[in-house]
Each structure stands twice: as structure tokens, then as C-alpha cells.
Design a protein around this motif. Structure first.
Motif, PDB file in Angstrom:
ATOM      1  N   ALA A   1     -13.348 -20.608  20.394  1.00 42.13           N
ATOM      2  CA  ALA A   1     -12.535 -19.507  19.873  1.00 42.13           C
ATOM      3  C   ALA A   1     -13.402 -18.464  19.176  1.00 42.13           C
ATOM      4  N   LYS A   2     -14.456 -18.921  18.482  1.00 41.44           N
ATOM      5  CA  LYS A   2     -15.380 -17.976  17.840  1.00 41.44           C
ATOM      6  C   LYS A   2     -16.056 -17.083  18.886  1.00 41.44           C
TER       7      LYS A   2
ATOM      8  N   ASP B   1     -13.074 -29.155  16.849  1.00 36.30           N
ATOM      9  CA  ASP B   1     -14.277 -28.397  16.461  1.00 36.30           C
ATOM     10  C   ASP B   1     -14.866 -27.668  17.657  1.00 36.30           C
TER      11      ASP B   1
ATOM     12  N   CYS C   1     -12.799 -24.721  18.343  1.00 36.47           N
ATOM     13  CA  CYS C   1     -13.032 -23.665  17.346  1.00 36.47           C
ATOM     14  C   CYS C   1     -14.276 -22.855  17.701  1.00 36.47           C
ATOM     15  N   LYS C   2     -15.321 -23.566  18.150  1.00 36.40           N
ATOM     16  CA  LYS C   2     -16.529 -22.842  18.552  1.00 36.40           C
ATOM     17  C   LYS C   2     -16.243 -21.924  19.734  1.00 36.40           C
TER      18      LYS C   2
END
Length: 508
Positions: A236-237, A230, A233-234
Motif C-alpha cells: 500500500a505504501k 505487514d 501495508c508495504k
């Protein structure tokens, strides 16, 4: 006391897989063993029944008929013949030799005797073998009577009482054998059902246990993976929105730590690659623009159209048609519906169209030969690869030579790659000119300053390496006063063709 190091993600997944696979594999093997045992026993019984079935009816009919025909004089017994005929006419009926029938039946029953395990079935097989021995003796007796002037009534009585009686007994033994073997099949089915029920219960219990352990283990593994993912992912955002400055720091073990480090490395690498890609795109656009400019040579088009007009005015209609067709084929490939790739067959047609047009203009100084293996026609190639090489051979090789010259275009496969060659016997190049050309192709020299060739060769080289890789491209060989050979090396790319291209290859 030292704390135990937690298992890595790979080891956790491997343990979970082993926990599932090993019990299932054991159950599968047990089930396969049971099925193979049942199948073997079932097949054995079915084969035995199939093997003995012809002796249920057919054997009796064949023996009785053949022996009756022998008694009335229609046939003559001969132990060495497989079949006997009633008379000498071509319409005579063919009858099976009773001796051969008995010999075949004896082999069958002896084989069944070795295969049988059922006591009742064994008894019936032994009875059949005994009847076969008696039947053979009775047939021999009739054969002796016939040869020693035995009476018809005596032989008929033996046939009616002994032969028919023995064949009927063999039939009865066969039917009883089939009955007992069928009972064996029923016993096998009952045994198989009992085993199957046991396996089902064991499988259900094992699956319930595996499911429970798998759910608990999976929850733990997911918890140890999803939290750091997670966080990635943040990060990557943030990268998705163009933020490549912030480094991601996640405390995790083994694979997740490696993934985090790789992510940070990728972040910094992407920043560099973005700039590189922008430069490559600019270079690609420039190359594509130059390609479009090189695809249509105005002088070539004007000269060709002038030649067509001259031929038309001179009434040479066939040559007008030929040149117009060649010009149409030439520009069909140049345009090719905007595709970058065409088949090698289409590339060959393109070169042939170009050379046929040029041969009309330079028929006194040029001839050509194209020999590309037909096995290569299905493979694809960047369009406009060979034509610039052929044009270069004509204008810088053949035209600078005294007398008539020739251009060869060849194509073949070698060591898993496609090799295309364009060779001329024109003026050739000196060693200095050849070295200058090679430097130009490597991009170390302005192509416009080269003595032989121009933008065309460099353009072909760049397009090949840009689309296939640096290990492919052009190679040059040349000797002054003898000629030049340019070799193209590209990989085999057997891409499925459209119906249109496939039909065009077949037609050509």
C-alpha cells in the motif's frame, strides 16, 4: 495421514469470542437470577409493610373519633355511605364511615395473610382479623343502643372499654407484624451477602482463567494475521507513492488470501479510476462554469432594472418596492453564500420572486400559482432547479400561445421521494419535438440545436443525476396546443439546518 486444515480467521475469532462470552453469560445469568429472587422477596416484604402501615396509627384514630361522634349524636351511622358528615352545614367535617374502614382493613389483612410465610407474622394478622370481627360487633351494638334509646353513659362505656381496647390491640398487632417483617428483611440481606461473596469468588476465578486463555489465543491469532498484513501495508505504501505496477504475492490462507486478491484487483482498478476521475472532474468543471453563466441572465436583469426605473419615474412607489424586493430575493438565492444546496422553502421563494417580476412584464399573457406542501420545506435541494424550468415554460410555452396562459408549480412527497412539477398550458410540443427534447436531455444531441428549451434543462438534469444518482432527474409530458409538464424527482434529504435557515422557514 492428511494434515488438518487450519481454522480460518473468522473461525478463530469466533472461537475466542465464544470462550469469553459463554462463561461470562453464565455468570451474568446466575447473578441476574439471584438478584431477581432477592428483589422479588424484598419487594414483597416492603409492599406488605407499606400496605399494613396505615393501621399502625390512622385506623385507631379514625375509628375512635367516628364512634365518639356517633355516641354524642354528631353523625348517624349508615353502612352504605363511604363518608359521614357532622351536621348539614357546608363547613361540616367529613368523617370516614367506621363500617367501610373495617371492611377495607379486613380485605387488607386477608391479602397479607395469603402473602405471609413468617409464622409470627401470620399469627399477628389472624389476631388483627379477630379484633376486626369483634370491633364490627361492638359498633353494631352501639348502633342498636342508639336506635333503642340506649343511654349515653352505657354507649360511652362501650366506646371507652371495648372500641378503644380493640383498636389499640389492632395497632399493637400491626406494630408487631412490621417488626417481624423487618426481621425478614434482615435475613434476606444476610442471605444475599453470602450469595454475593460466592459469586464474586467464582467470577474472579473464571475471569483469571478466561484472561489466561484469551492472551495465549490472541497471541497466536495476531501472529497469523500481522505478518501478511505487514506485507500488504508495504504494498500500500508503494501505491501511495504512485507505483501501481508491482503485483503483491502473499502466501496465506482464507481471509488473508481473499484480501490479497482483492488488493491486487483494487490496484488495477485504481489505475483505471484515476483516469475516469480526471475526465469526470473536467466535465464537472465545465458544468459548474455553465451553471455560473446561466445563473445570472443579463437580459433579465436589464429588463427588470428598466422596469423599476420606469415605475419610479411614474411615481408607483409600492410597485418599485415590490419589484426591488423580488429582485433582491431572486439574487439572494442565486448567490446563497456559495452553497450548492438550499431548502425547498428557499427554492420556492426564489421561483416566486422570478415569477412576480416576470408577471409585471407579461401581466397580459401570464399568471401563475405555486402550491408546495409545507411538510417539504425542511428538506434540502440543489439550488436553481425550478427556475430554469419555469423560465422555459414562460418563453417556450406561454409566449408562443395566443391569449393568456398560466404556470403551475407544485411539490409533494410520494413513496419516500420528493416530486416537483412545473406545468404550463402554453403551446406545448409535437411528438417529434418531445422526442427530440428527451434525446437532448439524455445527452445524445447538442442542446443548442433543440427547438424547445436550451442549456437550462440539460444543466438541471446533469446536476440532479451527478448529485443524487441516475435514478433521479427530469421527466416530460407535452401535448401540442394543450401544454407541457416537467416533473422533477429527488430523494428526501432532511439535513439539519442552520439557525438562519430554520428561522427563515418559520418566518415565511
Amino acid at each position: 495421514m492428511t494434515s488438518r486444515k487450519p481454522l480460518s480467521l473468522r473461525n478463530r475469532l469466533a472461537s475466542l469470542s465464544a470462550l469469553i462470552i459463554i462463561p461470562l453469560a453464565a455468570l451474568t445469568i446466575a447473578l441476574l437470577v439471584i438478584l431477581m429472587d432477592y428483589n422479588q422477596s424484598y419487594s414483597k416484604v416492603v409492599n406488605n409493610i407499606t400496605e399494613v402501615n396505615p393501621y399502625n396509627v390512622e385506623f385507631e384514630e379514625n375509628i375512635n373519633y367516628s364512634m365518639y361522634s356517633t355516641i354524642i349524636g354528631q353523625i348517624e351511622l349508615d353502612k352504605d355511605k363511604d363518608v359521614l358528615t357532622e351536621g348539614d352545614s357546608k363547613y361540616s367535617r367529613v368523617i370516614q364511615n367506621p363500617y367501610k374502614l373495617i371492611e377495607k382493613a379486613r380485605k387488607t389483612f386477608r391479602h397479607l395473610l395469603r402473602e405471609c410465610t413468617n409464622t409470627a407474622s401470620v399469627s399477628r394478622i389472624r389476631g388483627s382479623l379477630s379484633c376486626l370481627d369483634s370491633l364490627e360487633n361492638v359498633i353494631g351494638q352501639i348502633e342498636t343502643n342508639i336506635k333503642t334509646s340506649g343511654t349515653y353513659s352505657e354507649n360511652y362505656s362501650i366506646w371507652e372499654n371495648d372500641i378503644q381496647g380493640l383498636t389499640a390491640m389492632i395497632r399493637d398487632y400491626t406494630q408487631e407484624y412490621i417488626y417481624y417483617e423487618t426481621q425478614t428483611l434482615i435475613d434476606l440481606r444476610i442471605k444475599m451477602e453470602a450469595r454475593t461473596n460466592t459469586i464474586i469468588l467464582m467470577t474472579a476465578g473464571m475471569l483469571a482463567l478466561i484472561l489466561f486463555i484469551s492472551v495465549m489465543s490472541t497471541k497466536r491469532i495476531i501472529g497469523s494475521v500481522t505478518k501478511p498484513i505487514d506485507a500488504l501495508c508495504k504494498a500500500a505504501k508503494r501505491m501511495e507513492h504512485g507505483d501501481f505496477t508491482e503485483e503483491t504475492n502473499i502466501e496465506a490462507v482464507d481471509e488473508i488470501s481473499v484480501l490479497t486478491d482483492s488488493f491486487n484487483g483494487m490496484r488495477s482498478e485504481i489505475s483505471r479510476l484515476i483516469e475516469d476521475i480526471k475526465g469526470e472532474q473536467r466535465k464537472l468543471r465545465d458544468t459548474e462554469l455553465k451553471l455560473l453563466q446561466a445563473q445570472i441572465n443579463p437580459h433579465f436583469l436589464y429588463n427588470t432594472l428598466d422596469a423599476i426605473v420606469w415605475l419610479a419615474e411614474d411615481g408607483q412607489n409600492r410597485k418599485v418596492v415590490n419589484m426591488t424586493t423580488s429582485l433582491s430575493e431572486f439574487f439572494r438565492t442565486v448567490l446563497s453564500q456559495g452553497k450548492d444546496y438550499i431548502t425547498i422553502k428557499e427554492e420556492e421563494t426564489h421561483v416566486h420572486s422570478y415569477l412576480s417580476i416576470q408577471q409585471f412584464r407579461y401581466q397580459d399573457i401570464m399568471e401563475y400559482e405555486i402550491s408546495i406542501d409545507k411538510e417539504l420545506y425542511q428538506y434540502r435541494i440543489l439550488k436553481m432547479v425550478l427556475q430554469p424550468l419555469v423560465e422555459n415554460a414562460l418563453y417556450h410555452g406561454i409566449k408562443n400561445k395566443r391569449g393568456k396562459g398560466k404556470i403551475w408549480v407544485r411539490g409533494y412527497a410520494s413513496a419516500g421521494i420528493i416530486v416537483l412539477e412545473v406545468e404550463d398550458n402554453g403551446i406545448g410540443m409535437t411528438e417529434d419535438q418531445l422526442a427530440e427534447l428527451r434525446e437532448k436531455i439524455k445527452g445524445k444531441e447538442n442542446p443548442q440545436t433543440s427547438a424547445r428549451g436550451g442549456f437550462g434543462l440539460l444543466n438541471v438534469e446533469e446536476r440532479i443525476q451527478m448529485n443524487y444518482g441516475k435514478q433521479y432527474g427530469l421527466a416530460f409530458e407535452s401535448f401540442y396546443g394543450k401544454g407541457t409538464r416537467v416533473t422533477v424527482r429527488i430523494p428526501k434529504e432532511n439535513v439539519p439546518l442552520s439557525k438562519e435557515n430554520t428561522q427563515r422557514i418559520e418566518e415565511n
